[in-house]
Design an enzyme around this catalytic site. Structure first.
Site, short mmCIF file in Angstrom:
data_model
loop_
_atom_site.label_atom_id
_atom_site.label_comp_id
_atom_site.label_asym_id
_atom_site.label_seq_id
_atom_site.Cartn_x
_atom_site.Cartn_y
_atom_site.Cartn_z
N GLY A 1 0.85 -1.20 0.00
CA GLY A 1 0.00 0.00 0.00
C GLY A 1 0.87 1.24 0.00
O GLY A 1 2.10 1.16 0.19
N SER B 131 6.04 -1.89 -2.03
CA SER B 131 6.04 -2.86 -3.14
C SER B 131 5.05 -2.43 -4.23
O SER B 131 4.02 -3.07 -4.42
CB SER B 131 5.76 -4.28 -2.65
OG SER B 131 4.73 -4.36 -1.71
N1 LIG Z 1 10.59 8.34 -2.88
C1 LIG Z 1 9.98 7.62 -1.93
N2 LIG Z 1 8.84 6.93 -2.23
C2 LIG Z 1 8.25 6.20 -1.27
N3 LIG Z 1 8.70 6.08 0.01
C3 LIG Z 1 9.83 6.74 0.34
C4 LIG Z 1 10.51 7.53 -0.61
N4 LIG Z 1 11.61 8.09 0.02
C5 LIG Z 1 11.60 7.65 1.29
N5 LIG Z 1 10.55 6.83 1.50
C6 LIG Z 1 10.34 6.10 2.77
O1 LIG Z 1 10.68 4.76 2.48
C7 LIG Z 1 9.62 3.87 2.82
C8 LIG Z 1 9.26 2.95 1.65
O2 LIG Z 1 10.24 1.99 1.50
P1 LIG Z 1 9.86 0.59 0.83
O3 LIG Z 1 11.09 -0.25 0.93
O4 LIG Z 1 8.63 0.07 1.42
O5 LIG Z 1 9.58 1.02 -0.69
S1 LIG Z 1 9.47 0.10 -1.98
O6 LIG Z 1 8.69 -1.10 -1.64
O7 LIG Z 1 10.82 -0.25 -2.42
O8 LIG Z 1 8.78 0.94 -3.00
C9 LIG Z 1 8.41 4.73 3.11
O9 LIG Z 1 7.87 4.15 4.28
P2 LIG Z 1 6.31 3.96 4.53
O10 LIG Z 1 5.81 5.34 4.72
O11 LIG Z 1 6.27 3.13 5.79
O12 LIG Z 1 5.69 3.24 3.37
C10 LIG Z 1 8.96 6.14 3.33
O13 LIG Z 1 9.10 6.38 4.70
#
Ligand SMILES: Nc1ncnc2c1ncn2[C@@H]1O[C@H](COP(=O)(O)OS(=O)(=O)O)[C@@H](OP(=O)(O)O)[C@H]1O
Ligand SMILES: Nc1ncnc2c1ncn2[C@@H]1O[C@H](COP(=O)(O)OP(=O)(O)O)[C@@H](O)[C@H]1O
Length: 202
Positions: free
Chosen positions: A34, A108
């Site tokens: 999500g 993801s």
């Molecule tokens: N550019 C960008 N886009 C999305 N998210 C960002 C980005 N930069 C930093 N973050 C922080 O990194 C968390 C997402 O990492 P993930 O490993 O879940 O991402 S992914 O599955 O590889 O797309 C995400 O954590 P969540 O908020 O818990 O989802 C963010 O805190």
């Protein structure tokens, strides 16, 4: 020439089935997906606590934490996100082999990589949980202040703003956090596990 040419897979003496039986559970991956701020971490943590109360053996793989260690150095380009998920998928598979109920909380964003992880394990060992929270709700929550930064152009490739999120079309469980409380979400997931035999190690 492949660098895997002289590597041979070893069968272990103790099987996944024996490890699972000892733990009185059927191992699996609860794959939370999500948008940022949708509630993946909050719900995965609450489900893990509930499973602990039920004496189940678990491990939670969480986005930010994995990026500080195993996946240190990977960024948020499409290519790095694919590698991020590939490595997490392989780690989750090992933990499933160890007999654990694995919870993973990563954005993801790509259907293809989620399907790749699904295929790494047996059919009923991958449970996709779509934390289906509208972007506007995630933006208004903005728990880490990241959406505000992204809107100002301070974070490139931010999911939902300047990088895509492909919603699952066949998730086993759908959670709408704008309509369900945290307790209801936990109940829905734990009930799914119970009804589908994950709490028995036979
Ligand atoms: N550019 C960008 N886009 C999305 N998210 C960002 C980005 N930069 C930093 N973050 C922080 O990194 C968390 C997402 O990492 P993930 O490993 O879940 O991402 S992914 O599955 O590889 O797309 C995400 O954590 P969540 O908020 O818990 O989802 C963010 O805190
Ligand atoms: N019903 C709900 N389920 C889950 N989180 C909720 C809910 N309602 C509000 N929230 C809040 O939304 C935020 C979700 O943040 P987080 O769990 O870190 O999301 P993610 O891991 O997807 O980035 C938290 O601040 C949480 O308290």
């Amino acid at each position: 020439m492949s660098n895997n040419e002289n590597i041979v897979w070893h069968e272990h003496q103790v099987s996944k089935q024996e490890r699972s039986k000892l733990k009185k559970q059927k191992p699996c991956i609860l794959w939370f997906t999500g948008l940022s701020g949708s509630g993946k971490s909050t719900i995965a943590n609450a489900v893990e606590s509930r499973l602990l109360e039920l004496q189940k053996h678990t491990y939670l793989l969480d986005g930010d934490n994995i990026r500080m260690g195993l996946n240190y150095g990977l960024g948020f380009s499409d290519e790095d996100r694919v590698e991020n998920i590939r490595r997490i998928g392989e780690v989750a598979k090992l933990f499933v082999d160890s007999g654990l109920i694995v919870l993973s909380a990563f954005i993801s964003p790509f259907q293809r990589e989620r399907e790749m992880v699904r295929k790494l394990v047996k059919r009923d060992e991958f449970i996709e949980i779509f934390i289906d929270t509208p972007l506007e709700v995630c933006q208004s929550r903005d728990p880490k202040g990241l959406y505000e930064k992204a809107r100002k152009g301070e974070i490139p490739n931010f999911t939902g703003i300047s990088s895509p999120y492909e919603a699952p079309d066949k998730a086993e469980i759908n959670i709408k956090t704008d309509k369900m409380s945290l307790e209801e979400s936990v109940e829905k997931i734990v009930t799914y596990l119970e009804k589908n035999g994950y709490f028995s190690g036979e």
